[in-house]
Design a protein around this motif. Structure first.
Motif, PDB file in Angstrom:
ATOM      1  N   GLN B  17       0.840  -1.150   0.051  1.00 15.04           N
ATOM      2  CA  GLN B  17      -0.118  -0.013   0.135  1.00 15.04           C
ATOM      3  C   GLN B  17       0.935   1.411   0.071  1.00 15.04           C
ATOM      4  OE1 GLN B  17      -2.029   0.479   3.770  1.00 15.04           O
ATOM      5  NE2 GLN B  17      -3.396   2.245   2.837  1.00 15.04           N
ATOM      6  N   ILE B  19       1.403   5.003   0.440  1.00 13.87           N
ATOM      7  CA  ILE B  19       0.796   6.123   1.415  1.00 13.87           C
ATOM      8  C   ILE B  19       0.892   7.379   0.612  1.00 13.87           C
ATOM      9  CG2 ILE B  19       0.783   7.145   3.483  1.00 13.87           C
ATOM     10  CD1 ILE B  19      -0.200   4.227   3.673  1.00 13.87           C
ATOM     11  N   PRO B  38      -6.959  15.297   3.357  1.00 12.16           N
ATOM     12  CA  PRO B  38      -8.112  14.339   4.101  1.00 12.16           C
ATOM     13  C   PRO B  38      -7.620  13.242   5.054  1.00 12.16           C
ATOM     14  CG  PRO B  38      -8.119  14.301   1.559  1.00 12.16           C
ATOM     15  CD  PRO B  38      -6.958  14.982   2.091  1.00 12.16           C
ATOM     16  N   SER B  39      -8.536  12.694   5.870  1.00 12.13           N
ATOM     17  CA  SER B  39      -8.166  11.991   6.822  1.00 12.13           C
ATOM     18  C   SER B  39      -7.419  10.670   6.162  1.00 12.13           C
ATOM     19  CB  SER B  39      -9.514  11.297   7.657  1.00 12.13           C
ATOM     20  OG  SER B  39      -9.094  11.355   8.979  1.00 12.13           O
ATOM     21  N   GLY B  40      -6.329  10.162   6.639  1.00 11.47           N
ATOM     22  CA  GLY B  40      -6.088   8.970   6.133  1.00 11.47           C
ATOM     23  C   GLY B  40      -4.863   8.834   5.061  1.00 11.47           C
ATOM     24  N   GLY B  42      -2.075  10.072   5.033  1.00 13.08           N
ATOM     25  CA  GLY B  42      -0.664   9.874   5.677  1.00 13.08           C
ATOM     26  C   GLY B  42       0.094  11.210   6.150  1.00 13.08           C
ATOM     27  N   LYS B  43      -0.574  12.156   6.641  1.00  8.05           N
ATOM     28  CA  LYS B  43      -0.008  13.450   7.439  1.00  8.05           C
ATOM     29  C   LYS B  43       0.733  12.912   8.460  1.00  8.05           C
ATOM     30  CE  LYS B  43      -4.045  15.310   7.967  1.00  8.05           C
ATOM     31  NZ  LYS B  43      -4.802  14.238   7.219  1.00  8.05           N
ATOM     32  N   VAL B  45       1.990   9.762   9.239  1.00  9.63           N
ATOM     33  CA  VAL B  45       3.062   9.056   8.678  1.00  9.63           C
ATOM     34  C   VAL B  45       4.137  10.070   8.364  1.00  9.63           C
ATOM     35  CG1 VAL B  45       3.728   7.589   6.769  1.00  9.63           C
ATOM     36  CG2 VAL B  45       1.588   6.931   7.971  1.00  9.63           C
ATOM     37  N   GLN B  88      -0.258  13.003  17.762  1.00  9.36           N
ATOM     38  CA  GLN B  88      -1.692  13.329  17.494  1.00  9.36           C
ATOM     39  C   GLN B  88      -2.496  13.165  18.940  1.00  9.36           C
ATOM     40  OE1 GLN B  88      -3.131  11.614  14.079  1.00  9.36           O
ATOM     41  NE2 GLN B  88      -5.200  12.246  14.123  1.00  9.36           N
ATOM     42  N   GLU B 166      -1.989  17.593  14.723  1.00 14.05           N
ATOM     43  CA  GLU B 166      -3.428  18.052  14.986  1.00 14.05           C
ATOM     44  C   GLU B 166      -3.418  18.761  16.380  1.00 14.05           C
ATOM     45  OE1 GLU B 166      -6.351  15.610  14.034  1.00 14.05           O
ATOM     46  OE2 GLU B 166      -5.484  14.969  12.049  1.00 14.05           O
ATOM     47  N   HIS B 199      -6.716  19.862  10.497  1.00 12.42           N
ATOM     48  CA  HIS B 199      -7.870  19.812   9.749  1.00 12.42           C
ATOM     49  C   HIS B 199      -8.708  21.153  10.073  1.00 12.42           C
ATOM     50  CE1 HIS B 199      -7.750  15.608   8.811  1.00 12.42           C
ATOM     51  NE2 HIS B 199      -7.480  15.451   9.777  1.00 12.42           N
TER      52      HIS B 199
HETATM   53  N1  LIG Z   1       2.376   1.420  11.291  1.00 10.72           N
HETATM   54  C1  LIG Z   1       1.495   1.429  10.013  1.00 10.72           C
HETATM   55  N2  LIG Z   1       1.515   0.090   9.650  1.00 10.72           N
HETATM   56  C2  LIG Z   1       0.875   0.003   8.333  1.00 10.72           C
HETATM   57  N3  LIG Z   1      -0.140   0.968   8.005  1.00 10.72           N
HETATM   58  C3  LIG Z   1      -0.043   2.428   8.535  1.00 10.72           C
HETATM   59  C4  LIG Z   1       0.764   2.468   9.690  1.00 10.72           C
HETATM   60  N4  LIG Z   1       0.654   3.632  10.144  1.00 10.72           N
HETATM   61  C5  LIG Z   1      -0.417   4.103   9.336  1.00 10.72           C
HETATM   62  N5  LIG Z   1      -0.602   3.484   8.077  1.00 10.72           N
HETATM   63  C6  LIG Z   1      -1.567   3.513   7.225  1.00 10.72           C
HETATM   64  O1  LIG Z   1      -1.147   4.760   6.579  1.00 10.72           O
HETATM   65  C7  LIG Z   1      -2.441   5.734   6.346  1.00 10.72           C
HETATM   66  C8  LIG Z   1      -2.245   7.138   6.722  1.00 10.72           C
HETATM   67  O2  LIG Z   1      -2.188   7.107   8.044  1.00 10.72           O
HETATM   68  P1  LIG Z   1      -2.211   8.464   8.910  1.00 10.72           P
HETATM   69  O3  LIG Z   1      -2.361   8.224  10.558  1.00 10.72           O
HETATM   70  O4  LIG Z   1      -0.828   8.992   8.621  1.00 10.72           O
HETATM   71  O5  LIG Z   1      -3.263   9.451   8.346  1.00 10.72           O
HETATM   72  P2  LIG Z   1      -3.558  10.988   8.715  1.00 10.72           P
HETATM   73  O6  LIG Z   1      -3.323  11.555   7.335  1.00 10.72           O
HETATM   74  O7  LIG Z   1      -2.894  11.195   9.784  1.00 10.72           O
HETATM   75  O8  LIG Z   1      -5.131  10.956   9.133  1.00 10.72           O
HETATM   76  P3  LIG Z   1      -5.849  11.609  10.305  1.00 10.72           P
HETATM   77  O9  LIG Z   1      -6.159  13.079   9.621  1.00 10.72           O
HETATM   78  O10 LIG Z   1      -7.192  10.854  10.376  1.00 10.72           O
HETATM   79  O11 LIG Z   1      -4.931  11.668  11.361  1.00 10.72           O
HETATM   80  C9  LIG Z   1      -3.499   4.889   6.687  1.00 10.72           C
HETATM   81  O12 LIG Z   1      -4.339   4.280   5.756  1.00 10.72           O
HETATM   82  C10 LIG Z   1      -3.064   4.053   7.678  1.00 10.72           C
HETATM   83  O13 LIG Z   1      -3.782   2.663   7.551  1.00 10.72           O
END
Ligand SMILES: Nc1ncnc2c1ncn2[C@@H]1O[C@H](COP(=O)(O)OP(=O)(O)OP(=O)(O)O)[C@@H](O)[C@H]1O
Ligand SMILES: [Mg+2]
Lengths: 261, 317
Positions: B17, B19, B38-40, B42-43, B45, B88, B166, B199
């Motif tokens: 997958q 990111i 948007p949520s998810g 990877g911010k 990450v 977070q 956040e 957000h």
């Molecule tokens: N350690 C991990 N192992 C596998 N997948 C991960 C891991 N950490 C995050 N992900 C995946 O990476 C993607 C991004 O996650 P992330 O937490 O960075 O989103 P985000 O942008 O911070 O969302 P939000 O705004 O809801 O906090 C998600 O689909 C999550 O499932």
């Protein structure tokens, strides 16, 4: 397709390698200063508090069962004068380390894995690394050393309680003579028996703590992940400890010839 | 003076997958940047990759000449001392009370006496409005309070780079307004580089010097605030104005049918660009640029009514 099955089959090898690498990291961390004295004392205290009472309670029936078995067997051979010695051998060489390993893995290991796993999923470990602190040095090393220390003492405790339990059982219930039980101690048993028991306990302590820390620190996927980590750490530790116990016993018999009465 | 973060061709995937891929951007020294998406997407990450908690598959992250993606563990621990990070969920140490949590970095990395530590900790607790809660355990306080405590801990070593995941989620509007003011004041005071994931559209529109948008596994746009706020690019426009019409749907992307149905819909006009939030002493920050400068320099006509004192969405200012 075949590559998938191959990678599945090889996965345990990869995990074992990572576990081993983790163990080496811990070894290296042991020599890095500053040593976390406070964490070490707290952990040693905590581990001792969750293991001492169960250990004592397990050791008494252990000693009694051995006295029962050995006592019966020895009577059939007509070698009652060796009862005490046989009990000491069985308890100090095998039962002590095994009972210790069960409790270290079951009580201490599960507590450590749960604690570190919870910290992992709450991102505390990440936060620690970001603050420039190595969790291996800060959290894992004190736990491993504490586990070794407590395992060492538990082994002593099991030996003492087991032998006394055997004594009481033999003298009170099997009408053995108090003097001959004690006098026969040195007939078959020897001092190296004690050392190897202690060495085993130390090694078991290391293994249990390293596995528990590794599993805890690699927990993933929320609270369920912590539960899985605890479960796996206990199962893996049990398997490793029984294998290592066998190997160490085998080596011991090669190195130290059994005493002939 | 803050430190620059130079990110080049960065990609990260978990297993198969992806990111995000090929992210290239420079967070300028001493400036405030906001990362949206948007949520998810990877911010979080992304932030974790910047501090070396996650290894990217490709690309480099240069900070003071060190590449975070490839440097040794030892250099990594060294370079992390430049950072203050707010996770977070706050990531407070559950076994310590708030005071010890905030004092932790000081006790580990400095030789300060307990009374000096006390003074600094109390100052930071006051800054985030947590005086009187020092003895509480992280499990005993609300999410918003944990966040603010995490903020105090992130700031306690006077970092050169501050990463906030956040900071304003779970805070009430008043606290959010105070927090935004705090970020701007801090930047004016210590000149650190700030990278904030949020957000909150109001925060994104009024606080930063630069805005970035992560969307659909890549960096859609990164640049000066006025550039993004006046952008006609559909994704940027939809996100920064919190509209339903646009390429982003409930599940990340809209499908072809939904997009076709929207095709004839009139896009609402771009709202005016608000003034940037000033530090509370009224003196502009070093990295702050005069309102409308970017638009003038690049020949972009800002939406009507922009940079008007009275329409300023800035709360608390
Ligand atoms: N350690 C991990 N192992 C596998 N997948 C991960 C891991 N950490 C995050 N992900 C995946 O990476 C993607 C991004 O996650 P992330 O937490 O960075 O989103 P985000 O942008 O911070 O969302 P939000 O705004 O809801 O906090 C998600 O689909 C999550 O499932
Ligand atoms: Mg996130």
């Amino acid at each position: 397709m075949s590559s998938i099955t191959a990678s599945r089959a090889l996965a345990p090898v990869g995990t074992a390698g990572k576990l081993f690498a983790f163990g080496l990291d811990v070894m290296r961390g042991m020599f890095r200063r500053p040593f976390q004295m406070r964490e070490f004392i707290q952990q040693a205290w905590f581990i001792a508090s969750v293991t001492i009472i169960p250990t004592a309670l397990v050791a008494i029936p252990f000693g009694a069962v051995i006295a029962l078995q050995v006592g019966g067997l020895i009577k059939q051979f007509g070698a009652q004068s060796f009862t005490g010695s046989a009990a000491v051998l069985a308890v100090v060489r095998e039962a002590g380390p095994i009972a210790t390993s069960l409790l270290i893995a079951g009580a201490a290991g599960s507590a450590i894995a749960a604690d570190l796993g919870a910290r992992k999923i709450r991102e505390e470990l990440d936060a620690m690394m970001v603050l420039g602190i190595d969790p291996i040095q800060r959290l894992v090393v004190p736990r491993v050393l504490a586990c070794m220390l407590v395992a060492f003492f538990l082994n002593g405790l099991v030996s003492v309680v087991g032998v006394s339990g055997g004594y009481v059982f033999n003298v009170v219930l099997q009408d053995g003579t108090p003097g001959s039980y004690i006098a026969s101690f040195t007939a078959l048993a020897q001092l190296p028996d004690l050392w190897q028991g202690m060495l085993k306990a130390l090694v078991f302590g290391v293994i249990a703590a390293v596995v528990a820390c590794y599993k805890g620190m690699n927990a993933a996927g929320g609270p369920k992940g912590v539960g899985d980590a605890v479960n796996e750490s206990v199962v893996v530790t049990f398997m490793l400890l029984f294998i290592v116990n066998f190997v160490m016993s085998a080596i011991y018999f090669q190195l130290v010839p059994p005493k002939t009465g | 003076m803050g430190v620059e973060i130079k990110v080049e061709h960065l990609s990260k995937s978990f297993g198969k997958q992806l990111i995000w891929g090929d992210v290239t951007l420079t967070v300028p020294a001493g400036e405030i940047c906001v990362m949206l998406g948007p949520s998810g997407t990877g911010k979080s990450v992304f932030l974790k990759t910047l501090i070396g908690l996650l290894k990217p598959d490709q690309g480099s992250i240069l900070i003071e000449g060190t590449d975070i993606a490839t440097c040794s563990e030892k250099d990594l621990y060294e370079i992390r001392k430049l950072f203050g990070v707010l996770f977070q969920d706050g990531a407070m140490f559950g076994s310590m009370n708030l005071y010890d949590n905030v004092a932790f970095p000081l006790r580990e990395h400095t030789k300060k006496s307990e009374s000096e530590i006390h003074e600094i900790v109390m100052e930071k607790m006051d800054l985030v409005g947590l005086l009187g809660a020092e003895d509480k355990l992280p499990g005993e306080i609300s999410g918003g309070m944990r966040k603010r405590a995490g903020l105090a801990r992130a700031l306690v070593l006077d970092p050169e780079i501050v990463l906030f995941d956040e900071p304003d989620s779970g805070l009430d509007p008043v606290r959010t307004a105070f927090l935004n003011q705090l970020i701007v004041d801090l930047n004016a005071q210590i000149d650190a580089t700030f990278l904030i994931v949020t957000h909150d559209i109001n925060t994104a529109r009024t606080v930063p010097d630069n805005i970035g948008l992560l969307y659909h596994r890549h960096l859609a746009m990164f640049g000066p605030r006025e550039m993004l706020l006046s952008s006609e690019e559909p994704v940027v426009r939809q996100f920064l104005n919190a509209q339903r019409v646009g390429p982003i749907g409930m599940s990340e992307e809209k499908d072809a049918d939904e997009l076709a149905a929207e095709k004839d819909q009139e896009l609402p006009p771009l709202p005016p660009i608000p003034l940037q939030l000033d530090p509370s002493n009224g003196m502009p920050r070093r990295s702050q640029r005069p309102p409308g400068e970017w638009c003038r320099e690049n020949g972009v006509t800002p939406p009507p009514g922009s940079f008007n004192e009275n329409m300023s969405m800035a709360v608390g200012g």
